[in-house]
Motif scaffolding. Structure first.
Motif, PDB file in Angstrom:
ATOM      1  N   GLN A   1       0.873  -1.174   0.000  1.00 50.55           N
ATOM      2  CA  GLN A   1       0.000   0.000   0.000  1.00 50.55           C
ATOM      3  C   GLN A   1       0.907   1.219   0.000  1.00 50.55           C
ATOM      4  O   GLN A   1       1.911   1.252   0.730  1.00 50.55           O
ATOM      5  N   LEU A   2       0.579   2.187  -0.820  1.00 54.30           N
ATOM      6  CA  LEU A   2       1.475   3.323  -1.002  1.00 54.30           C
ATOM      7  C   LEU A   2       0.939   4.589  -0.335  1.00 54.30           C
ATOM      8  O   LEU A   2      -0.281   4.808  -0.299  1.00 54.30           O
ATOM      9  N   ALA A   3       1.867   5.425   0.136  1.00 57.85           N
ATOM     10  CA  ALA A   3       1.458   6.717   0.703  1.00 57.85           C
ATOM     11  C   ALA A   3       0.920   7.609  -0.415  1.00 57.85           C
ATOM     12  O   ALA A   3      -0.065   8.326  -0.229  1.00 57.85           O
ATOM     13  N   PHE A   4       1.572   7.556  -1.573  1.00 60.89           N
ATOM     14  CA  PHE A   4       1.126   8.360  -2.722  1.00 60.89           C
ATOM     15  C   PHE A   4       1.903   7.945  -3.965  1.00 60.89           C
ATOM     16  O   PHE A   4       2.907   7.218  -3.881  1.00 60.89           O
ATOM     17  N   ILE A   5       1.424   8.435  -5.094  1.00 57.33           N
ATOM     18  CA  ILE A   5       2.068   8.200  -6.396  1.00 57.33           C
ATOM     19  C   ILE A   5       2.238   9.545  -7.101  1.00 57.33           C
ATOM     20  O   ILE A   5       1.355  10.408  -7.017  1.00 57.33           O
ATOM     21  N   VAL A   6       3.367   9.715  -7.785  1.00 58.75           N
ATOM     22  CA  VAL A   6       3.536  10.904  -8.649  1.00 58.75           C
ATOM     23  C   VAL A   6       3.759  10.410 -10.078  1.00 58.75           C
ATOM     24  O   VAL A   6       4.622   9.568 -10.328  1.00 58.75           O
ATOM     25  N   ASP A   7       2.963  10.945 -10.996  1.00 58.45           N
ATOM     26  CA  ASP A   7       3.053  10.547 -12.414  1.00 58.45           C
ATOM     27  C   ASP A   7       3.143  11.797 -13.281  1.00 58.45           C
ATOM     28  O   ASP A   7       3.038  12.926 -12.784  1.00 58.45           O
ATOM     29  N   GLU A   8       3.287  11.601 -14.586  1.00 60.32           N
ATOM     30  CA  GLU A   8       3.197  12.722 -15.532  1.00 60.32           C
ATOM     31  C   GLU A   8       1.783  13.311 -15.455  1.00 60.32           C
ATOM     32  O   GLU A   8       0.913  12.763 -14.797  1.00 60.32           O
ATOM     33  N   GLY A   9       1.560  14.395 -16.185  1.00 61.23           N
ATOM     34  CA  GLY A   9       0.207  14.969 -16.201  1.00 61.23           C
ATOM     35  C   GLY A   9       0.269  16.455 -16.397  1.00 61.23           C
ATOM     36  O   GLY A   9       0.601  16.904 -17.483  1.00 61.23           O
ATOM     37  N   ASN A  10       0.002  17.206 -15.337  1.00 64.48           N
ATOM     38  CA  ASN A  10       0.025  18.667 -15.483  1.00 64.48           C
ATOM     39  C   ASN A  10       1.426  19.239 -15.325  1.00 64.48           C
ATOM     40  O   ASN A  10       2.379  18.517 -15.007  1.00 64.48           O
ATOM     41  N   PHE A  11       1.517  20.546 -15.522  1.00 65.25           N
ATOM     42  CA  PHE A  11       2.812  21.229 -15.592  1.00 65.25           C
ATOM     43  C   PHE A  11       2.728  22.562 -14.838  1.00 65.25           C
ATOM     44  O   PHE A  11       1.713  22.881 -14.232  1.00 65.25           O
ATOM     45  N   ILE A  12       3.819  23.325 -14.965  1.00 64.86           N
ATOM     46  CA  ILE A  12       3.755  24.736 -14.584  1.00 64.86           C
ATOM     47  C   ILE A  12       3.288  25.452 -15.851  1.00 64.86           C
ATOM     48  O   ILE A  12       3.986  25.428 -16.876  1.00 64.86           O
ATOM     49  N   LEU A  13       2.103  25.983 -15.803  1.00 60.68           N
ATOM     50  CA  LEU A  13       1.467  26.494 -17.029  1.00 60.68           C
ATOM     51  C   LEU A  13       1.798  27.967 -17.225  1.00 60.68           C
ATOM     52  O   LEU A  13       1.739  28.763 -16.282  1.00 60.68           O
ATOM     53  N   ASP A  14       2.128  28.287 -18.461  1.00 56.06           N
ATOM     54  CA  ASP A  14       2.608  29.630 -18.772  1.00 56.06           C
ATOM     55  C   ASP A  14       1.952  30.099 -20.066  1.00 56.06           C
ATOM     56  O   ASP A  14       2.170  29.497 -21.110  1.00 56.06           O
TER      57      ASP A  14
ATOM     58  N   TYR B   1      -3.445   2.368 -10.892  1.00 55.12           N
ATOM     59  CA  TYR B   1      -2.898   2.166  -9.545  1.00 55.12           C
ATOM     60  C   TYR B   1      -3.846   2.605  -8.425  1.00 55.12           C
ATOM     61  O   TYR B   1      -3.405   2.760  -7.294  1.00 55.12           O
ATOM     62  N   THR B   2      -5.121   2.800  -8.742  1.00 54.04           N
ATOM     63  CA  THR B   2      -6.036   3.292  -7.700  1.00 54.04           C
ATOM     64  C   THR B   2      -6.231   2.263  -6.578  1.00 54.04           C
ATOM     65  O   THR B   2      -6.713   2.602  -5.512  1.00 54.04           O
ATOM     66  N   ASN B   3      -5.862   1.008  -6.834  1.00 50.42           N
ATOM     67  CA  ASN B   3      -5.948  -0.043  -5.800  1.00 50.42           C
ATOM     68  C   ASN B   3      -4.843   0.087  -4.748  1.00 50.42           C
ATOM     69  O   ASN B   3      -4.903  -0.532  -3.691  1.00 50.42           O
ATOM     70  N   LEU B   4      -3.821   0.877  -5.019  1.00 48.99           N
ATOM     71  CA  LEU B   4      -2.663   0.914  -4.115  1.00 48.99           C
ATOM     72  C   LEU B   4      -2.599   2.158  -3.242  1.00 48.99           C
ATOM     73  O   LEU B   4      -1.859   2.206  -2.267  1.00 48.99           O
ATOM     74  N   THR B   5      -3.345   3.195  -3.612  1.00 52.43           N
ATOM     75  CA  THR B   5      -3.284   4.441  -2.839  1.00 52.43           C
ATOM     76  C   THR B   5      -4.464   5.359  -3.176  1.00 52.43           C
ATOM     77  O   THR B   5      -5.045   5.260  -4.263  1.00 52.43           O
ATOM     78  N   THR B   6      -4.771   6.259  -2.254  1.00 51.09           N
ATOM     79  CA  THR B   6      -5.802   7.272  -2.542  1.00 51.09           C
ATOM     80  C   THR B   6      -5.148   8.589  -2.962  1.00 51.09           C
ATOM     81  O   THR B   6      -5.838   9.538  -3.318  1.00 51.09           O
ATOM     82  N   GLY B   7      -3.824   8.628  -2.921  1.00 53.50           N
ATOM     83  CA  GLY B   7      -3.123   9.879  -3.244  1.00 53.50           C
ATOM     84  C   GLY B   7      -2.363   9.774  -4.551  1.00 53.50           C
ATOM     85  O   GLY B   7      -1.212   9.338  -4.576  1.00 53.50           O
ATOM     86  N   ILE B   8      -3.010  10.142  -5.645  1.00 59.28           N
ATOM     87  CA  ILE B   8      -2.348  10.084  -6.956  1.00 59.28           C
ATOM     88  C   ILE B   8      -2.220  11.503  -7.499  1.00 59.28           C
ATOM     89  O   ILE B   8      -3.228  12.212  -7.647  1.00 59.28           O
ATOM     90  N   TYR B   9      -0.981  11.903  -7.775  1.00 57.80           N
ATOM     91  CA  TYR B   9      -0.709  13.277  -8.207  1.00 57.80           C
ATOM     92  C   TYR B   9       0.003  13.242  -9.550  1.00 57.80           C
ATOM     93  O   TYR B   9       0.959  12.492  -9.727  1.00 57.80           O
ATOM     94  N   ARG B  10      -0.514  14.068 -10.459  1.00 57.16           N
ATOM     95  CA  ARG B  10       0.043  14.069 -11.818  1.00 57.16           C
ATOM     96  C   ARG B  10       0.680  15.433 -12.047  1.00 57.16           C
ATOM     97  O   ARG B  10      -0.029  16.432 -12.224  1.00 57.16           O
ATOM     98  N   PHE B  11       1.990  15.441 -12.052  1.00 59.28           N
ATOM     99  CA  PHE B  11       2.690  16.729 -12.183  1.00 59.28           C
ATOM    100  C   PHE B  11       4.079  16.518 -12.770  1.00 59.28           C
ATOM    101  O   PHE B  11       4.850  15.688 -12.296  1.00 59.28           O
ATOM    102  N   ASN B  12       4.385  17.283 -13.835  1.00 58.56           N
ATOM    103  CA  ASN B  12       5.739  17.306 -14.403  1.00 58.56           C
ATOM    104  C   ASN B  12       6.391  18.606 -13.959  1.00 58.56           C
ATOM    105  O   ASN B  12       5.836  19.678 -14.239  1.00 58.56           O
ATOM    106  N   PRO B  13       7.556  18.570 -13.362  1.00 51.93           N
ATOM    107  CA  PRO B  13       8.194  19.817 -12.929  1.00 51.93           C
ATOM    108  C   PRO B  13       8.840  20.555 -14.097  1.00 51.93           C
ATOM    109  O   PRO B  13      10.062  20.699 -14.171  1.00 51.93           O
ATOM    110  N   LEU B  14       8.002  21.000 -15.016  1.00 51.77           N
ATOM    111  CA  LEU B  14       8.454  21.672 -16.237  1.00 51.77           C
ATOM    112  C   LEU B  14       7.486  22.801 -16.566  1.00 51.77           C
ATOM    113  O   LEU B  14       6.290  22.679 -16.300  1.00 51.77           O
ATOM    114  N   TYR B  15       8.018  23.834 -17.214  1.00 54.54           N
ATOM    115  CA  TYR B  15       7.134  24.874 -17.749  1.00 54.54           C
ATOM    116  C   TYR B  15       6.498  24.361 -19.031  1.00 54.54           C
ATOM    117  O   TYR B  15       7.141  23.667 -19.812  1.00 54.54           O
TER     118      TYR B  15
END
Ligand SMILES: CCCCCCCCCCCCCCCCCC(=O)N[C@@H](Cc1ccccc1)C(=O)O
Ligand SMILES: [Zn+2]
Ligand SMILES: [Zn+2]
Length: 458
Positions: A167-180, A396-410
């Motif tokens: 069971q995971l504390a959270f997941i970080v995947d691709e998805g949103n960005f720093i939008l400009d 991966y929704t079976n492994l955690t309730t905290g899924i965050y989609r963020f790329n650290p890019l502009y």
């Protein structure tokens, strides 16, 4: 690792054409080569005793980094190594050349998503070279078929971890960005961490009619009936779901960054909500944030110029708003088509995943926020939002309730169009910053609650 070899590993990765062409068509030779490639450029990751490496579904990679403190719940970083096809036409630089020119690395996968694959492994390599031993265990899952559903990669990794009782504390995947530059009047960039993503339906519509000689055509053919049906769907937008919550939260967080009167309008959505939602419908990107979208993506009919076609088929790709379900959308579609000669075949469907928490207790969200503030101090706003595309994280929704989609890019509108489009590229600086972000993020995840000031510096 010096600066040149830092970006050199990305150009090498882009050079391997790990293309997912269609449901069962992958470049398996390239995927195998990619596996050998990461092995050769990140030797420390592969030889460290507390990093376990497994190949899943033949070409996906799962790394288990064993932390020193078993009381801390593990987390997982996701990325994918496959890319969508890229015919040479229209590119300034051949899409699989991986050429570095004028401060940019060019090619398919530089933003989606080999940048993340390489940056995650590079950050880990650098930490290990500095003898860093993480306290909190974490997994790195690198899918090989995200662009064609993730059934052999992400889905199998997810099942394996579930079978192991993880069971995971959270997941970080691709998805949103720093939008400009996405919102007129808003000059400042803002970071959106996607706490949910849209659902998806691939629906095939089919019309069968009796074939015959084209010299004496019937009043309606399968092509005409189907064309009318898909045209009705294209012309009838799905309901605007703006009122349902999450987007309101995003806009309220952005409100004070806008000049008058937009700041007042966005701070009072109870009054101006209907106006804002109508304005958002006018732009094709913001429209995708307020409704289920309908995209006619494939059409197939006819066998010969002088034969009345026996069958016509169309495929429609719907992206389901988080406030709707697949079932609700299918009901609406049937009512819009309203023609019993049109058959419906659901090829695949997935409901939108639950919304992940973004409050003060939400560890994954707060770690991302903290690392954004540190690595991008010029970004004032970090807000939760919706990802309009789909990601491997949905498996991966079976492994955690905290899924965050963020790329650290502009990301600006032009670079947004390059994803799955032409001239995809990443600046060398942006890639280096992504490595730095992950390097800090892994260390931040080891702190108990509050950030510690003395991190390893890159
Ligand atoms: C408040 C105002 C904000 C302004 C909004 C601007 C949003 C622009 C940023 C959007 C970035 C979207 C990137 C999405 C990454 C999705 C990755 C991807 O391509 N996934 C595939 C997966 C897939 C799905 C179905 C079949 C095959 C593959 C996708 O098509 O979604
Ligand atoms: Zn992607
Ligand atoms: Zn993609």
């Amino acid at each position: 690792m010096d600066r040149k070899s830092c970006t050199g590993v990305v150009t090498g990765a882009i050079h391997i054409p790990t293309v997912s062409f269609g449901p069962k068509e992958l470049n398996t030779t390239a995927l195998a080569e990619f596996g050998e490639y990461i092995h050769s450029v990140f030797p420390t990751v592969f030889k460290t005793s507390f990093v376990q490496h497994e190949v899943i579904g033949e070409y996906s990679h799962l790394f288990t980094v064993q932390g020193s403190d078993p009381s801390l719940q593990p987390y997982m970083l996701l990325a994918h190594s496959d890319v969508v096809p890229a015919p040479d036409e229209g590119w300034e630089v051949p899409p699989f050349s991986g050429l570095e020119r004028d401060g940019f690395i060019h090619g398919r996968g530089t933003l989606d998503n080999k940048n993340s694959v390489m940056a995650i492994l590079q950050a880990l390599e650098l930490l290990l070279l500095r003898n860093y031993i993480p306290r909190r265990s974490f997994f790195i899952a690198l899918g090989h078929d995200e662009e064609i559903s993730g059934h052999n990669g992400a889905q199998k990794i997810s099942a394996l971890l579930q079978a192991r009782g993880v069971q995971l504390a959270f997941i970080v995947d691709e998805g949103n960005f720093i939008l400009d530059g996405f919102i007129p009047n808003l000059k400042k960039p803002f970071a959106i961490i996607a706490v949910t993503e849209k659902g998806a339906i691939d629906l095939m519509l089919q019309v069968n009619m009796t074939p015959g000689h084209s010299s004496a055509p019937p009043k309606e053919t399968s092509i005409g009936i189907l064309a009318a049906a898909v045209s009705r769907l294209e012309q009838t937008p799905m309901p605007n779901m703006f009122g349902s919550g999450l987007l309101k939260m995003t806009l309220q967080e952005l409100a004070h960054e806008f000049p008058f009167p937009t700041n007042i309008i966005l701070s009072n959505l109870w009054l101006f909500g209907p106006l804002v939602s109508r304005l958002m419908e006018r732009n094709y990107i913001t429209n995708a944030l307020v409704t289920t979208t309908t995209a006619l993506t494939m059409f197939n009919a006819g066998v010969k110029v002088n034969v009345i076609p026996p069958v016509a088929q169309a495929i429609i790709n719907f992206r389901v708003d988080p406030a709707q379900t697949v079932q609700e959308v299918l009901e609406l579609v049937k009512n819009i088509v309203a023609d019993s000669r049109v058959q419906f075949h659901v090829l695949s469907a997935i409901d939108p995943p639950p919304v992940s928490p973004s409050d003060h207790q939400a560890l994954g969200y707060q770690l991302l926020r903290q690392t954004i503030r540190s690595v991008f101090p010029e970004v004032n706003i970090v807000a939760p939002g919706i990802c309009i595309g789909n990601t491997d994280s949905r498996h991966y929704t079976n492994l955690t309730t905290g899924i965050y989609r963020f790329n650290p890019l502009y990301l600006n509108p032009q670079s947004f169009r390059s994803i799955h489009g032409i001239n995809e590229k990443i600046s060398v600086r942006a890639y280096e910053t992504q490595v730095k972000f992950i390097f800090e993020f892994i260390q931040n995840a080891d702190t108990d609650q509050e950030p510690v000031p003395h991190l390893h510096e890159l």
